[in-house]
Design a protein around this motif. Structure first.
Motif, PDB file in Angstrom:
ATOM      1  N   ARG A  69     -24.251  42.269  52.880  1.00  8.95           N
ATOM      2  CA  ARG A  69     -23.308  41.857  53.918  1.00  8.95           C
ATOM      3  C   ARG A  69     -23.804  40.683  54.760  1.00  8.95           C
ATOM      4  O   ARG A  69     -23.014  39.993  55.367  1.00  8.95           O
ATOM      5  CB  ARG A  69     -22.941  43.038  54.794  1.00  8.95           C
ATOM      6  N   LYS A  70     -25.111  40.455  54.798  1.00 15.21           N
ATOM      7  CA  LYS A  70     -25.657  39.341  55.589  1.00 15.21           C
ATOM      8  C   LYS A  70     -25.628  38.009  54.827  1.00 15.21           C
ATOM      9  O   LYS A  70     -25.761  36.955  55.419  1.00 15.21           O
ATOM     10  CB  LYS A  70     -27.105  39.635  55.994  1.00 15.21           C
ATOM     11  N   ASN A  71     -25.465  38.078  53.519  1.00 13.99           N
ATOM     12  CA  ASN A  71     -25.471  36.881  52.683  1.00 13.99           C
ATOM     13  C   ASN A  71     -24.019  36.459  52.396  1.00 13.99           C
ATOM     14  O   ASN A  71     -23.393  36.899  51.440  1.00 13.99           O
ATOM     15  CB  ASN A  71     -26.218  37.165  51.376  1.00 13.99           C
ATOM     16  N   ILE A  72     -23.507  35.570  53.227  1.00 12.76           N
ATOM     17  CA  ILE A  72     -22.094  35.194  53.160  1.00 12.76           C
ATOM     18  C   ILE A  72     -21.769  34.476  51.850  1.00 12.76           C
ATOM     19  O   ILE A  72     -20.707  34.711  51.263  1.00 12.76           O
ATOM     20  CB  ILE A  72     -21.722  34.316  54.374  1.00 12.76           C
ATOM     21  N   ASN A  73     -22.653  33.629  51.367  1.00 10.42           N
ATOM     22  CA  ASN A  73     -22.372  32.906  50.114  1.00 10.42           C
ATOM     23  C   ASN A  73     -22.238  33.867  48.933  1.00 10.42           C
ATOM     24  O   ASN A  73     -21.319  33.744  48.113  1.00 10.42           O
ATOM     25  CB  ASN A  73     -23.464  31.875  49.829  1.00 10.42           C
ATOM     26  N   PHE A  74     -23.140  34.835  48.853  1.00 15.59           N
ATOM     27  CA  PHE A  74     -23.061  35.827  47.794  1.00 15.59           C
ATOM     28  C   PHE A  74     -21.791  36.662  47.934  1.00 15.59           C
ATOM     29  O   PHE A  74     -21.129  36.981  46.945  1.00 15.59           O
ATOM     30  CB  PHE A  74     -24.309  36.723  47.821  1.00 15.59           C
ATOM     31  N   GLN A  75     -21.451  36.991  49.168  1.00 14.83           N
ATOM     32  CA  GLN A  75     -20.234  37.767  49.410  1.00 14.83           C
ATOM     33  C   GLN A  75     -18.989  36.987  48.987  1.00 14.83           C
ATOM     34  O   GLN A  75     -18.052  37.566  48.448  1.00 14.83           O
ATOM     35  CB  GLN A  75     -20.136  38.128  50.892  1.00 14.83           C
ATOM     36  N   MET A  76     -18.986  35.681  49.200  1.00 15.82           N
ATOM     37  CA  MET A  76     -17.837  34.885  48.777  1.00 15.82           C
ATOM     38  C   MET A  76     -17.716  34.866  47.253  1.00 15.82           C
ATOM     39  O   MET A  76     -16.620  34.913  46.702  1.00 15.82           O
ATOM     40  CB  MET A  76     -17.935  33.450  49.314  1.00 15.82           C
ATOM     41  N   CYS A  77     -18.859  34.838  46.564  1.00 16.11           N
ATOM     42  CA  CYS A  77     -18.831  34.921  45.100  1.00 16.11           C
ATOM     43  C   CYS A  77     -18.281  36.275  44.658  1.00 16.11           C
ATOM     44  O   CYS A  77     -17.436  36.342  43.751  1.00 16.11           O
ATOM     45  CB  CYS A  77     -20.223  34.700  44.517  1.00 16.11           C
ATOM     46  N   LEU A  78     -18.720  37.353  45.296  1.00 14.25           N
ATOM     47  CA  LEU A  78     -18.194  38.685  44.983  1.00 14.25           C
ATOM     48  C   LEU A  78     -16.701  38.763  45.271  1.00 14.25           C
ATOM     49  O   LEU A  78     -15.929  39.341  44.502  1.00 14.25           O
ATOM     50  CB  LEU A  78     -18.914  39.758  45.796  1.00 14.25           C
ATOM     51  N   PHE A  79     -16.289  38.172  46.375  1.00 18.65           N
ATOM     52  CA  PHE A  79     -14.878  38.167  46.763  1.00 18.65           C
ATOM     53  C   PHE A  79     -14.036  37.478  45.694  1.00 18.65           C
ATOM     54  O   PHE A  79     -13.013  38.014  45.252  1.00 18.65           O
ATOM     55  CB  PHE A  79     -14.732  37.463  48.119  1.00 18.65           C
ATOM     56  N   LEU A  80     -14.488  36.306  45.269  1.00 12.43           N
ATOM     57  CA  LEU A  80     -13.743  35.577  44.239  1.00 12.43           C
ATOM     58  C   LEU A  80     -13.740  36.324  42.909  1.00 12.43           C
ATOM     59  O   LEU A  80     -12.711  36.376  42.220  1.00 12.43           O
ATOM     60  CB  LEU A  80     -14.319  34.169  44.075  1.00 12.43           C
ATOM     61  N   ILE A 129     -11.222  43.527  50.519  1.00 12.44           N
ATOM     62  CA  ILE A 129     -10.869  43.700  51.936  1.00 12.44           C
ATOM     63  C   ILE A 129     -12.121  43.930  52.773  1.00 12.44           C
ATOM     64  O   ILE A 129     -12.253  43.378  53.872  1.00 12.44           O
ATOM     65  CB  ILE A 129      -9.854  44.845  52.102  1.00 12.44           C
ATOM     66  N   ILE A 130     -13.057  44.711  52.260  1.00 14.51           N
ATOM     67  CA  ILE A 130     -14.322  44.928  52.985  1.00 14.51           C
ATOM     68  C   ILE A 130     -15.049  43.599  53.166  1.00 14.51           C
ATOM     69  O   ILE A 130     -15.557  43.293  54.250  1.00 14.51           O
ATOM     70  CB  ILE A 130     -15.197  45.950  52.234  1.00 14.51           C
ATOM     71  N   ILE A 131     -15.102  42.796  52.116  1.00  9.55           N
ATOM     72  CA  ILE A 131     -15.763  41.490  52.210  1.00  9.55           C
ATOM     73  C   ILE A 131     -15.041  40.597  53.208  1.00  9.55           C
ATOM     74  O   ILE A 131     -15.667  39.902  54.016  1.00  9.55           O
ATOM     75  CB  ILE A 131     -15.843  40.826  50.819  1.00  9.55           C
ATOM     76  N   LEU A 132     -13.720  40.619  53.175  1.00 10.23           N
ATOM     77  CA  LEU A 132     -12.942  39.797  54.100  1.00 10.23           C
ATOM     78  C   LEU A 132     -13.191  40.207  55.550  1.00 10.23           C
ATOM     79  O   LEU A 132     -13.398  39.351  56.422  1.00 10.23           O
ATOM     80  CB  LEU A 132     -11.455  39.907  53.758  1.00 10.23           C
ATOM     81  N   ILE A 133     -13.207  41.500  55.817  1.00 11.22           N
ATOM     82  CA  ILE A 133     -13.472  41.984  57.177  1.00 11.22           C
ATOM     83  C   ILE A 133     -14.883  41.604  57.610  1.00 11.22           C
ATOM     84  O   ILE A 133     -15.094  41.147  58.741  1.00 11.22           O
ATOM     85  CB  ILE A 133     -13.238  43.500  57.256  1.00 11.22           C
ATOM     86  N   ASN A 134     -15.856  41.752  56.710  1.00  9.59           N
ATOM     87  CA  ASN A 134     -17.235  41.364  57.025  1.00  9.59           C
ATOM     88  C   ASN A 134     -17.321  39.869  57.324  1.00  9.59           C
ATOM     89  O   ASN A 134     -18.016  39.456  58.260  1.00  9.59           O
ATOM     90  CB  ASN A 134     -18.164  41.726  55.870  1.00  9.59           C
ATOM     91  N   THR A 135     -16.606  39.068  56.561  1.00  7.98           N
ATOM     92  CA  THR A 135     -16.606  37.623  56.784  1.00  7.98           C
ATOM     93  C   THR A 135     -15.990  37.280  58.132  1.00  7.98           C
ATOM     94  O   THR A 135     -16.499  36.418  58.857  1.00  7.98           O
ATOM     95  CB  THR A 135     -15.855  36.909  55.649  1.00  7.98           C
ATOM     96  N   LEU A 136     -14.916  37.959  58.492  1.00  6.99           N
ATOM     97  CA  LEU A 136     -14.299  37.710  59.796  1.00  6.99           C
ATOM     98  C   LEU A 136     -15.241  38.086  60.939  1.00  6.99           C
ATOM     99  O   LEU A 136     -15.343  37.358  61.929  1.00  6.99           O
ATOM    100  CB  LEU A 136     -12.979  38.471  59.912  1.00  6.99           C
ATOM    101  N   PHE A 137     -15.931  39.221  60.804  1.00 13.03           N
ATOM    102  CA  PHE A 137     -16.918  39.591  61.825  1.00 13.03           C
ATOM    103  C   PHE A 137     -18.039  38.558  61.906  1.00 13.03           C
ATOM    104  O   PHE A 137     -18.487  38.189  62.992  1.00 13.03           O
ATOM    105  CB  PHE A 137     -17.502  40.975  61.564  1.00 13.03           C
ATOM    106  N   SER A 138     -18.504  38.091  60.754  1.00 15.14           N
ATOM    107  CA  SER A 138     -19.566  37.072  60.739  1.00 15.14           C
ATOM    108  C   SER A 138     -19.093  35.786  61.395  1.00 15.14           C
ATOM    109  O   SER A 138     -19.844  35.147  62.149  1.00 15.14           O
ATOM    110  CB  SER A 138     -20.014  36.785  59.308  1.00 15.14           C
ATOM    111  N   LEU A 139     -17.855  35.403  61.128  1.00 14.77           N
ATOM    112  CA  LEU A 139     -17.321  34.188  61.755  1.00 14.77           C
ATOM    113  C   LEU A 139     -17.189  34.355  63.262  1.00 14.77           C
ATOM    114  O   LEU A 139     -17.497  33.426  64.018  1.00 14.77           O
ATOM    115  CB  LEU A 139     -15.970  33.828  61.137  1.00 14.77           C
ATOM    116  N   CYS A 140     -16.752  35.524  63.698  1.00 18.31           N
ATOM    117  CA  CYS A 140     -16.677  35.773  65.141  1.00 18.31           C
ATOM    118  C   CYS A 140     -18.059  35.679  65.776  1.00 18.31           C
ATOM    119  O   CYS A 140     -18.219  35.088  66.850  1.00 18.31           O
ATOM    120  CB  CYS A 140     -16.052  37.141  65.415  1.00 18.31           C
TER     121      CYS A 140
END
Length: 163
Positions: A69-80, A129-140
């Motif tokens: 969850r702390k690695n946003i780039n990896f999470q974006m790859c998982l999301f895609l 959805i979990i990745i998206l919510i985590n990304t939104l929290f990270s952006l905040c």
């Protein structure tokens, strides 16, 4: 004027019918949906190896999502990848429907793709959805850090101007 009055009465009758049908469905509660779910659940042989592997895949993907969850780039790859998996579900359903005898005890793959949507696309969308919510929290969090840094910078500028 009579036509308008007649049209309004017809519309009110239709609305009353819709409200009556909706209230009847609400009175019946969630029992029909629950019965459908239980029937779906019992129709599946959960001991089939490919189903265990599919469920294991989703569990591993969920754990990977949580632990990265702390690695946003990896999470974006998982999301895609999750969204590509959902996008390809229709093609996958067709392919698996043609070849089900080689790996399954029964044909789970109907034309509408209900089974694959439930056991393939549903968990992938949940993970997305979990990745998206985590990304939104990270952006905040990043916006708050940026704003704090901006306020500190302005305070430093203001203090140097006063000296």
């Amino acid at each position: 004027m009579e036509e308008l009055k007649s049209a309004m009465e017809d519309h009110m009758e239709q609305m009353a019918d819709l409200v009556q049908k909706l209230s009847a469905e609400l009175r019946s509660g969630l029992r029909p949906a629950y019965d459908n779910f239980i029937g779906f659940f019992h129709a599946i042989d959960w001991r089939e190896p490919w189903l265990m592997c599919l469920l294991g895949f989703h569990v591993v993907l969920l754990l990977l999502t949580i632990f990265s969850r702390k690695n946003i780039n990896f999470q974006m790859c998982l999301f895609l990848l999750a969204l590509v998996g959902v996008y390809l579900a229709e093609n996958l359903n067709g392919f698996l429907g043609e070849n089900w005898k080689s790996f399954a005890g029964q044909n789970y793959f109907d034309q509408h793709g209900v089974f694959l949507s439930t056991l393939w696309s549903g968990p992938l969308l949940f993970i997305a959805i979990i990745i998206l919510i985590n990304t939104l929290f990270s952006l905040c969090y990043l916006i708050v850090r940026w704003k704090k840094a901006e306020l500190r910078h302005r305070a430093r500028l203001a203090s140097t101007k006063q000296d």
